[in-house]
Write a protein that holds these residues in place. Structure first.
Motif, PDB file in Angstrom:
ATOM      1  N   ALA A   1       0.842  -1.204   0.000  1.00 39.73           N
ATOM      2  CA  ALA A   1       0.000   0.000   0.000  1.00 39.73           C
ATOM      3  C   ALA A   1       0.877   1.255   0.000  1.00 39.73           C
ATOM      4  O   ALA A   1       2.087   1.186   0.243  1.00 39.73           O
ATOM      5  CB  ALA A   1      -0.907  -0.018   1.231  1.00 39.73           C
ATOM      6  N   PRO A   2       0.290   2.411  -0.275  1.00 38.92           N
ATOM      7  CA  PRO A   2       1.049   3.659  -0.159  1.00 38.92           C
ATOM      8  C   PRO A   2       1.675   3.806   1.219  1.00 38.92           C
ATOM      9  O   PRO A   2       1.149   3.298   2.213  1.00 38.92           O
ATOM     10  CB  PRO A   2      -0.025   4.733  -0.410  1.00 38.92           C
ATOM     11  CG  PRO A   2      -1.041   4.051  -1.267  1.00 38.92           C
ATOM     12  CD  PRO A   2      -1.087   2.633  -0.775  1.00 38.92           C
ATOM     13  N   LYS A   3       2.811   4.521   1.292  1.00 39.47           N
ATOM     14  CA  LYS A   3       3.589   4.579   2.529  1.00 39.47           C
ATOM     15  C   LYS A   3       2.776   5.060   3.728  1.00 39.47           C
ATOM     16  O   LYS A   3       2.944   4.559   4.844  1.00 39.47           O
ATOM     17  CB  LYS A   3       4.814   5.477   2.330  1.00 39.47           C
ATOM     18  CG  LYS A   3       5.885   4.855   1.450  1.00 39.47           C
ATOM     19  CD  LYS A   3       7.111   5.749   1.365  1.00 39.47           C
ATOM     20  CE  LYS A   3       8.196   5.099   0.506  1.00 39.47           C
ATOM     21  NZ  LYS A   3       9.406   5.961   0.399  1.00 39.47           N
ATOM     22  N   ASN A   4       1.890   6.038   3.492  1.00 38.70           N
ATOM     23  CA  ASN A   4       1.114   6.540   4.632  1.00 38.70           C
ATOM     24  C   ASN A   4       0.159   5.473   5.161  1.00 38.70           C
ATOM     25  O   ASN A   4      -0.115   5.400   6.370  1.00 38.70           O
ATOM     26  CB  ASN A   4       0.348   7.812   4.254  1.00 38.70           C
ATOM     27  CG  ASN A   4      -0.599   7.607   3.091  1.00 38.70           C
ATOM     28  OD1 ASN A   4      -0.267   6.913   2.128  1.00 38.70           O
ATOM     29  ND2 ASN A   4      -1.780   8.216   3.164  1.00 38.70           N
ATOM     30  N   HIS A   5      -0.334   4.604   4.279  1.00 36.33           N
ATOM     31  CA  HIS A   5      -1.200   3.511   4.720  1.00 36.33           C
ATOM     32  C   HIS A   5      -0.391   2.427   5.417  1.00 36.33           C
ATOM     33  O   HIS A   5      -0.834   1.867   6.431  1.00 36.33           O
ATOM     34  CB  HIS A   5      -1.953   2.914   3.534  1.00 36.33           C
ATOM     35  CG  HIS A   5      -2.964   3.829   2.924  1.00 36.33           C
ATOM     36  ND1 HIS A   5      -3.478   4.929   3.578  1.00 36.33           N
ATOM     37  CD2 HIS A   5      -3.570   3.800   1.699  1.00 36.33           C
ATOM     38  CE1 HIS A   5      -4.341   5.539   2.799  1.00 36.33           C
ATOM     39  NE2 HIS A   5      -4.417   4.881   1.650  1.00 36.33           N
ATOM     40  N   VAL A   6       0.800   2.125   4.869  1.00 28.75           N
ATOM     41  CA  VAL A   6       1.659   1.123   5.509  1.00 28.75           C
ATOM     42  C   VAL A   6       1.971   1.532   6.939  1.00 28.75           C
ATOM     43  O   VAL A   6       2.007   0.703   7.846  1.00 28.75           O
ATOM     44  CB  VAL A   6       2.962   0.920   4.704  1.00 28.75           C
ATOM     45  CG1 VAL A   6       3.926   0.007   5.460  1.00 28.75           C
ATOM     46  CG2 VAL A   6       2.666   0.341   3.325  1.00 28.75           C
ATOM     47  N   ARG A   7       2.169   2.816   7.148  1.00 30.16           N
ATOM     48  CA  ARG A   7       2.449   3.310   8.492  1.00 30.16           C
ATOM     49  C   ARG A   7       1.300   2.990   9.445  1.00 30.16           C
ATOM     50  O   ARG A   7       1.511   2.576  10.588  1.00 30.16           O
ATOM     51  CB  ARG A   7       2.680   4.827   8.434  1.00 30.16           C
ATOM     52  CG  ARG A   7       3.203   5.431   9.727  1.00 30.16           C
ATOM     53  CD  ARG A   7       3.403   6.937   9.597  1.00 30.16           C
ATOM     54  NE  ARG A   7       4.147   7.277   8.389  1.00 30.16           N
ATOM     55  CZ  ARG A   7       3.668   7.990   7.376  1.00 30.16           C
ATOM     56  NH1 ARG A   7       2.420   8.435   7.405  1.00 30.16           N
ATOM     57  NH2 ARG A   7       4.415   8.264   6.338  1.00 30.16           N
ATOM     58  N   GLU A   8       0.070   3.138   8.959  1.00 29.90           N
ATOM     59  CA  GLU A   8      -1.091   2.839   9.802  1.00 29.90           C
ATOM     60  C   GLU A   8      -1.228   1.339  10.043  1.00 29.90           C
ATOM     61  O   GLU A   8      -1.554   0.903  11.157  1.00 29.90           O
ATOM     62  CB  GLU A   8      -2.370   3.395   9.158  1.00 29.90           C
ATOM     63  CG  GLU A   8      -2.358   4.888   8.889  1.00 29.90           C
ATOM     64  CD  GLU A   8      -2.237   5.732  10.149  1.00 29.90           C
ATOM     65  OE1 GLU A   8      -2.407   5.188  11.264  1.00 29.90           O
ATOM     66  OE2 GLU A   8      -1.986   6.943  10.018  1.00 29.90           O
ATOM     67  N   PHE A   9      -0.993   0.541   9.005  1.00 26.29           N
ATOM     68  CA  PHE A   9      -1.065  -0.911   9.178  1.00 26.29           C
ATOM     69  C   PHE A   9       0.009  -1.395  10.158  1.00 26.29           C
ATOM     70  O   PHE A   9      -0.242  -2.271  10.985  1.00 26.29           O
ATOM     71  CB  PHE A   9      -0.905  -1.624   7.826  1.00 26.29           C
ATOM     72  CG  PHE A   9      -1.994  -1.316   6.844  1.00 26.29           C
ATOM     73  CD1 PHE A   9      -3.319  -1.229   7.253  1.00 26.29           C
ATOM     74  CD2 PHE A   9      -1.706  -1.123   5.493  1.00 26.29           C
ATOM     75  CE1 PHE A   9      -4.338  -0.950   6.347  1.00 26.29           C
ATOM     76  CE2 PHE A   9      -2.712  -0.847   4.582  1.00 26.29           C
ATOM     77  CZ  PHE A   9      -4.030  -0.755   5.013  1.00 26.29           C
ATOM     78  N   TYR A  10       1.201  -0.820  10.036  1.00 23.88           N
ATOM     79  CA  TYR A  10       2.276  -1.178  10.958  1.00 23.88           C
ATOM     80  C   TYR A  10       1.875  -0.824  12.390  1.00 23.88           C
ATOM     81  O   TYR A  10       2.124  -1.597  13.328  1.00 23.88           O
ATOM     82  CB  TYR A  10       3.566  -0.453  10.573  1.00 23.88           C
ATOM     83  CG  TYR A  10       4.652  -0.574  11.622  1.00 23.88           C
ATOM     84  CD1 TYR A  10       5.311  -1.785  11.817  1.00 23.88           C
ATOM     85  CD2 TYR A  10       5.000   0.512  12.416  1.00 23.88           C
ATOM     86  CE1 TYR A  10       6.302  -1.902  12.783  1.00 23.88           C
ATOM     87  CE2 TYR A  10       5.991   0.399  13.379  1.00 23.88           C
ATOM     88  CZ  TYR A  10       6.630  -0.808  13.565  1.00 23.88           C
ATOM     89  OH  TYR A  10       7.597  -0.925  14.525  1.00 23.88           O
ATOM     90  N   GLY A  11       1.227   0.330  12.545  1.00 28.45           N
ATOM     91  CA  GLY A  11       0.768   0.722  13.875  1.00 28.45           C
ATOM     92  C   GLY A  11      -0.194  -0.290  14.461  1.00 28.45           C
ATOM     93  O   GLY A  11      -0.108  -0.649  15.645  1.00 28.45           O
ATOM     94  N   PHE A  12      -1.119  -0.775  13.622  1.00 28.67           N
ATOM     95  CA  PHE A  12      -2.060  -1.802  14.063  1.00 28.67           C
ATOM     96  C   PHE A  12      -1.316  -3.070  14.488  1.00 28.67           C
ATOM     97  O   PHE A  12      -1.564  -3.630  15.559  1.00 28.67           O
ATOM     98  CB  PHE A  12      -3.050  -2.122  12.945  1.00 28.67           C
ATOM     99  CG  PHE A  12      -3.832  -3.386  13.154  1.00 28.67           C
ATOM    100  CD1 PHE A  12      -5.004  -3.382  13.892  1.00 28.67           C
ATOM    101  CD2 PHE A  12      -3.390  -4.595  12.617  1.00 28.67           C
ATOM    102  CE1 PHE A  12      -5.730  -4.555  14.096  1.00 28.67           C
ATOM    103  CE2 PHE A  12      -4.106  -5.770  12.810  1.00 28.67           C
ATOM    104  CZ  PHE A  12      -5.270  -5.742  13.547  1.00 28.67           C
TER     105      PHE A  12
END
Length: 317
Positions: free
Chosen positions: A167-178
């Motif tokens: 996914a786009p980097k900003n989305h990956v950041r959110e998934f990583y947070g989860f």
């Protein structure tokens, strides 16, 4: 309830006698279609990977489930990973208790082009009633983690995990947070199911890889040189489960060779791309079995660009 979506009613029974085969061939087509769609055959590598998941889920016999580790079931697309996961999930259905529902395994399928809001909606859908709220994404990820903890999950299975990391980097950041929040709860283990790229993605995200060292197993296609006999045995076992009056001869050297050449020995492709559509074709024709021309026509519809070979062009009928 939504969580029942992870339970698959696999068809594993064989039709061994002419009488059994005749009886199943007389069922309505809708019943025969369902049997074809849910055929499952286990094999040595399948069983070894189920065992791996079991030990990852419960590392000590008679002990409690694992907590806080991130692991992986890796393999190419359509090699058969999802059937292994769903087969294992079937062993641990949700059940009611006085204060709610317990879900030992939470199965999260990830579609392509995933975004955080959609991911949260899937988590909510797979953990019972209630819809994901329209709140800021970091809070939504936290709420999604809380949902999983609330149902007392022991193992969280994320299928097609590669889509999270693509996914786009900003989305990956959110998934990583989860993922990090879920691992930090120390309430369950997490199993990533996906392609080889998942390994590099996890290693690039140091804190995830450090959660247990990322134990993993790979599901590989049947090798043409060393496992062809096993591949043919698998095809025969599939043949025994198809709802036709006669065996289709899937394990003959001709059919087995063609099926392996088209699919590279990946069982997911064998079933979903060829055996299943050819069986549907045979149903529509009122045929007593799958015939060569059924495979020929279905393979032609799925021919890859640049592949000039004509599959199932001649041979056994």
């Amino acid at each position: 309830m939504e969580e029942e979506a992870m339970i698959t009613d696999f068809h594993t029974a064989t039709f061994d006698t002419p009488e059994q085969r005749e009886a199943v061939s007389q069922l309505p087509n809708i019943e025969r279609q369902r049997l074809i769609e849910h055929v499952l055959v286990t094999y040595p590598q399948f069983n070894k990977l189920v065992e791996f998941i079991g030990k990852y889920h419960y590392p000590v016999v008679g002990g409690s489930h694992g907590r806080g580790s991130v692991g992986g079931l890796i393999g190419k697309t359509r090699v058969g990973k999802s059937d292994i996961i769903k087969f294992y999930c079937n062993k641990f259905p949700a059940y009611d208790v006085d204060d709610g529902v317990v879900m030992p395994i939470v199965y999260i399928p990830v579609p392509p082009d995933i975004v955080p809001q959609r991911f949260a909606e899937i988590v909510y859908g797979m953990t019972g009633p209630g819809s994901a709220p329209k709140i800021k994404i970091p809070s939504l990820m936290g709420k999604s983690v809380e949902r999983i903890v609330r149902v007392r999950a022991e193992l969280v299975v994320i299928d097609d995990t590669q889509f999270l990391f693509q996914a786009p980097k900003n989305h990956v950041r959110e998934f990583y947070g989860f993922l990090k929040q879920l691992a930090d709860t120390e309430s369950c283990n997490i199993l990533f199911v996906g392609e080889e790229s998942v390994i590099l993605s996890v290693l690039a995200l140091g804190p995830l890889a450090e959660r247990g060292g990322f134990p993993k197993k790979e599901l590989k296609p049947f090798d043409r040189d060393t496992e062809f006999d096993q591949f043919r045995l698998m095809l025969h076992e599939i043949d025994l489960r198809l709802p036709f009056a006669e065996l289709s001869g899937l394990a003959t050297r001709y059919f087995a060779t063609e099926l392996h050449d088209v699919t590279g020995g990946a069982m997911g492709k064998v079933m979903k791309n060829l055996v299943r559509p050819a069986a549907f074709h045979a149903l529509n024709d009122g045929s007593p079995r799958i015939l060569r021309h059924h495979f020929y026509e279905e393979a032609a519809l799925r021919q890859r660009p640049g592949d000039t070979r004509v599959y199932f062009a001649s041979g056994e009928e």
